[in-house]
Design a protein around this motif. Structure first.
Motif, PDB file in Angstrom:
ATOM      1  N   ARG A  17       0.856  -1.189   0.000  1.00 23.36           N
ATOM      2  CA  ARG A  17       0.000   0.000   0.000  1.00 23.36           C
ATOM      3  C   ARG A  17       0.886   1.230   0.000  1.00 23.36           C
ATOM      4  NH1 ARG A  17      -4.296  -1.893   4.652  1.00 23.36           N
ATOM      5  NH2 ARG A  17      -4.547  -3.984   3.831  1.00 23.36           N
ATOM      6  N   ALA A  19       1.156   5.526   0.997  1.00 22.44           N
ATOM      7  CA  ALA A  19       0.623   6.647   1.766  1.00 22.44           C
ATOM      8  C   ALA A  19       1.529   7.852   1.584  1.00 22.44           C
ATOM      9  CB  ALA A  19       0.538   6.284   3.247  1.00 22.44           C
ATOM     10  N   GLU A  20       0.972   9.024   1.766  1.00 22.65           N
ATOM     11  CA  GLU A  20       1.741  10.260   1.753  1.00 22.65           C
ATOM     12  C   GLU A  20       1.918  10.719   3.188  1.00 22.65           C
ATOM     13  OE1 GLU A  20       1.095  14.927   0.648  1.00 22.65           O
ATOM     14  OE2 GLU A  20       0.119  13.440  -0.626  1.00 22.65           O
ATOM     15  N   LEU A  40       1.442   5.671  11.223  1.00 27.16           N
ATOM     16  CA  LEU A  40       0.720   5.198  10.048  1.00 27.16           C
ATOM     17  C   LEU A  40      -0.252   4.083  10.423  1.00 27.16           C
ATOM     18  CD1 LEU A  40       0.534   5.679   7.002  1.00 27.16           C
ATOM     19  CD2 LEU A  40       2.393   4.060   6.703  1.00 27.16           C
ATOM     20  N   CYS A  44      -4.311   4.416  10.104  1.00 28.32           N
ATOM     21  CA  CYS A  44      -5.017   3.498   9.208  1.00 28.32           C
ATOM     22  C   CYS A  44      -5.851   2.466   9.962  1.00 28.32           C
ATOM     23  CB  CYS A  44      -4.016   2.778   8.303  1.00 28.32           C
ATOM     24  SG  CYS A  44      -3.177   3.866   7.137  1.00 28.32           S
TER      25      CYS A  44
END
Length: 72
Positions: A17, A19-20, A40, A44
């Protein structure tokens, strides 16, 4: 503020996956990666994540490759 594109997996799912993230400073040691992983996972709703790769947005943009393509 430095912006990174982070690729990660979870212990129960090996699908990568993306993510920024934005951090003060840069990713310069393992401790910073652990802090990003913990935040993170929390953001999430996951128990744990493992970062497998990261790139600063400036590095991605400098390659002149589109991050997304429109398909007709």
């Amino acid at each position: 503020m430095s912006r990174y594109c982070i690729w990660f997996v979870t212990p129960d799912d090996t699908v990568m996956r993306r993510a920024e993230v934005a951090i003060n400073g840069s990713i310069h040691c393992h401790q910073v990666l652990e802090e990003i992983e913990a935040q993170l996972a929390l953001d999430c709703g996951l128990s744990q994540v493992m970062i497998v790769d990261w790139k600063r947005f400036e590095q991605i943009e400098a390659q002149n490759t589109p991050l997304a393509r429109a398909v007709a």
